[in-house]
Scaffold this motif. Structure first.
Motif, PDB file in Angstrom:
ATOM      1  N   LEU A  12     -40.748 -27.094  12.433  1.00 13.59           N
ATOM      2  CA  LEU A  12     -39.975 -26.041  11.757  1.00 13.59           C
ATOM      3  C   LEU A  12     -40.065 -26.211  10.241  1.00 13.59           C
ATOM      4  O   LEU A  12     -40.249 -25.236   9.506  1.00 13.59           O
ATOM      5  N   LEU A  39     -32.471 -13.189  17.162  1.00 11.89           N
ATOM      6  CA  LEU A  39     -32.329 -14.654  17.088  1.00 11.89           C
ATOM      7  C   LEU A  39     -32.924 -15.214  18.378  1.00 11.89           C
ATOM      8  O   LEU A  39     -32.613 -14.726  19.464  1.00 11.89           O
ATOM      9  N   MET A  94     -37.340 -17.949   7.030  1.00 13.24           N
ATOM     10  CA  MET A  94     -36.802 -18.164   8.381  1.00 13.24           C
ATOM     11  C   MET A  94     -35.717 -19.244   8.318  1.00 13.24           C
ATOM     12  O   MET A  94     -35.963 -20.339   7.831  1.00 13.24           O
ATOM     13  N   LYS A  95     -34.533 -18.901   8.822  1.00 17.06           N
ATOM     14  CA  LYS A  95     -33.449 -19.895   8.857  1.00 17.06           C
ATOM     15  C   LYS A  95     -33.436 -20.535  10.249  1.00 17.06           C
ATOM     16  O   LYS A  95     -33.375 -19.827  11.254  1.00 17.06           O
ATOM     17  N   ALA A  96     -33.483 -21.867  10.262  1.00 20.74           N
ATOM     18  CA  ALA A  96     -33.547 -22.576  11.542  1.00 20.74           C
ATOM     19  C   ALA A  96     -32.418 -23.593  11.641  1.00 20.74           C
ATOM     20  O   ALA A  96     -32.109 -24.279  10.665  1.00 20.74           O
ATOM     21  N   ASP A 143     -32.337 -17.478  12.320  1.00 20.98           N
ATOM     22  CA  ASP A 143     -33.397 -16.692  12.969  1.00 20.98           C
ATOM     23  C   ASP A 143     -33.910 -17.417  14.214  1.00 20.98           C
ATOM     24  O   ASP A 143     -34.464 -16.801  15.111  1.00 20.98           O
ATOM     25  N   ILE A 144     -33.777 -18.749  14.186  1.00 14.66           N
ATOM     26  CA  ILE A 144     -34.237 -19.535  15.334  1.00 14.66           C
ATOM     27  C   ILE A 144     -33.306 -20.739  15.493  1.00 14.66           C
ATOM     28  O   ILE A 144     -32.877 -21.338  14.495  1.00 14.66           O
ATOM     29  N   ALA A 161     -39.464 -23.308   7.281  1.00 13.73           N
ATOM     30  CA  ALA A 161     -38.131 -22.832   7.651  1.00 13.73           C
ATOM     31  C   ALA A 161     -37.086 -23.519   6.766  1.00 13.73           C
ATOM     32  O   ALA A 161     -37.287 -24.649   6.323  1.00 13.73           O
ATOM     33  N   GLN A 210     -30.081  -8.790  13.607  1.00 13.91           N
ATOM     34  CA  GLN A 210     -31.425  -9.371  13.522  1.00 13.91           C
ATOM     35  C   GLN A 210     -31.688 -10.198  14.788  1.00 13.91           C
ATOM     36  O   GLN A 210     -30.777 -10.848  15.298  1.00 13.91           O
ATOM     37  N   PRO A 216     -42.081 -15.715  16.205  1.00 12.52           N
ATOM     38  CA  PRO A 216     -42.209 -16.408  14.927  1.00 12.52           C
ATOM     39  C   PRO A 216     -43.519 -17.191  14.881  1.00 12.52           C
ATOM     40  O   PRO A 216     -43.967 -17.702  15.909  1.00 12.52           O
TER      41      PRO A 216
END
Ligand SMILES: NC(=O)c1ccc[n+]([C@@H]2O[C@H](COP(=O)([O-])OP(=O)(O)OC[C@H]3O[C@@H](n4cnc5c(N)ncnc54)[C@H](O)[C@@H]3O)[C@@H](O)[C@H]2O)c1
Ligand SMILES: O=P(O)(O)OC[C@@H](O)[C@@H](O)[C@H](O)[C@H](O)CO
Length: 384
Positions: free
Chosen positions: A20, A115, A1-3, A81-82, A25, A113, A193
């Protein structure tokens, strides 16, 4: 997960960023404070000192940091992603441009995707307000894609995180044990998530109002009465029996509104208030009344922690004497460091108390309440 988390300040590092990072993340902080960004980017880690019961030191590592208005920020938004924020309510509008540019890049790259964007500010439905600012800055043709792929998720966030002590590493944060992050489960796009400590609910408004109009109402009144009594910290103020009595009674007044509006259990709500008072008393946190009282014009605005509960008491015909004292104390707040406190003092000097109340608190339709607050305020000025 990319935050990506906007705002590497107290709550950003001390709570949301920490959750996170704990959720594994790939976390990037985005901030405008260049020295802070540089230090975070260089060190890639910091400590969270959890104080009180179950005290412990927790390390946050493998994080990165960028300037929030840089091309890097746009690239990261396109891939995230967040996205979370803890920048202050008045800053949401400022970051909307960068968010819009990042979303445009994402759309152009064909990244479909989901977000989810979550503003973690002390305000009612802050993410929805952020969404309005962002929507104004993306082209019409993207609106359908936004509706499908981008979730704007409102939240309520609760953990007392004052600025760290100067002697420590400036990146380290000191936090209380208690924490609560509640998000609106109905607003997510894609799968929810899994982030330990993030609690989804379909009934967010009840939680936002419960937190903002209990903890933040009581906190603000503690700060404002504390300053009038010459206290430096929230703990000193809440240990003053006169202040404590008014703060508790004001929380009970706003609580009566919440109980009526959301059918909360009165006993549980009383326990919630007692727990909050014990949090204000925390001997391990040094929380200045100036931090908690900051930006009095925001706190005196009609949707915020003082006037909105007062409005509730008027709507239901409930007592509000202690909320009026809190509002008069907020109007008495002075700080040379705080531009809003300066502006408030200037308004009071030029327009007088009654007009200031009408303009700042939007109380034109409540002449009786304006008179009552004016009387309390004038008495406070004579006693000061
Ligand atoms: N500290 C708490 O106890 C607490 C608890 C719950 C909620 N909150 C809320 O969290 C928010 C932040 O509060 P805080 O106490 O962490 O404040 P803070 O001042 O410690 O942190 C705010 C951060 O935002 C950064 N910032 C300002 N403009 C920015 C921009 N354009 N782009 C990116 N970053 C920017 C600042 O440089 C700072 O690092 C507020 O809405 C506050 O109400 C705070
Ligand atoms: O952040 P503000 O200025 O809206 O309010 C000051 C404090 O009441 C607030 O930061 C609390 O510490 C926090 O809301 C606790 O969860």
């Amino acid at each position: 997960m990319k935050a990506v988390h906007f705002g590497a300040g107290n709550i950003g590092r001390g709570f949301i960023g920490k959750l996170l990072a704990d959720a594994q993340a790939e976390l990037t902080f985005a901030d405008v404070n260049q020295p802070l960004v540089d230090q975070l980017a260089h060190q890639q880690s910091y400590q969270v000192n959890v104080v009180g019961k179950d005290a412990r030191i927790e390390k946050v590592s493998r994080i990165s940091a960028i300037h929030s208005a840089s091309p890097d920020a746009i690239r990261q938004i396109a891939q995230a992603d967040i996205i979370t924020t803890a920048v202050g309510p008045q800053v949401l509008e400022k970051i909307a441009g960068t968010l819009a540019q990042g979303l445009i890049a994402r759309y152009q790259q064909g990244n479909n995707q989901p977000l989810n964007i979550i503003a973690c500010e002390n305000m009612v439905r802050g993410t929805s307000q952020l969404k309005q600012h962002v929507m104004l800055q993306v082209p019409e043709e993207m609106q359908g894609w936004m509706e499908q792929c981008i979730g704007f998720v409102d939240s309520a966030v609760d953990r007392i995180v004052p600025p760290g002590e100067a002697a420590n590493d400036p990146l380290d944060v000191t936090v209380e044990t208690f924490s609560e992050w509640i998000v609106d489960s109905t607003q997510f796009k894609g799968e929810l998530p899994h982030i330990e400590g993030m609690e989804p609910t379909a009934n967010l408004m009840a939680y936002i109002e419960r937190k903002l109009f209990t903890l933040n109402t009581g906190h603000a009144i503690t700060a404002y009465l504390g300053q009038l009594a010459g206290c430096k910290t929230i703990r000193d103020a809440i240990l003053n029996p006169d202040i404590r009595q008014i703060v508790k009674a004001a929380m009970e007044e706003s609580g009566a509104v919440l109980i009526r509006r959301y059918a909360f259990d009165p006993e549980q709500h009383a326990a919630y208030i007692d727990k909050i008072i014990s949090r204000f008393e925390n001997p391990y946190l040094h929380d200045d009344v100036e931090r908690v009282g900051r930006q009095p014009l925001r706190k005196l605005s009609d949707g915020d922690r003082l006037i909105k509960p007062l409005r509730g008491t008027l709507e239901y015909g409930l007592p509000h004497q202690n909320l009026l004292i809190g509002i008069a104390a907020a109007l008495s707040y002075r700080s040379e460091q705080d531009p809003q406190a300066q502006e408030l003092a200037t308004m009071l000097a030029s327009k007088g108390i009654e007009q200031t109340l009408r303009d700042v608190c939007n109380l034109q339709d409540q002449p009786k309440v304006v008179t009552q607050i004016t009387n309390v305020y004038n008495t406070m000025q004579h006693q000061a």
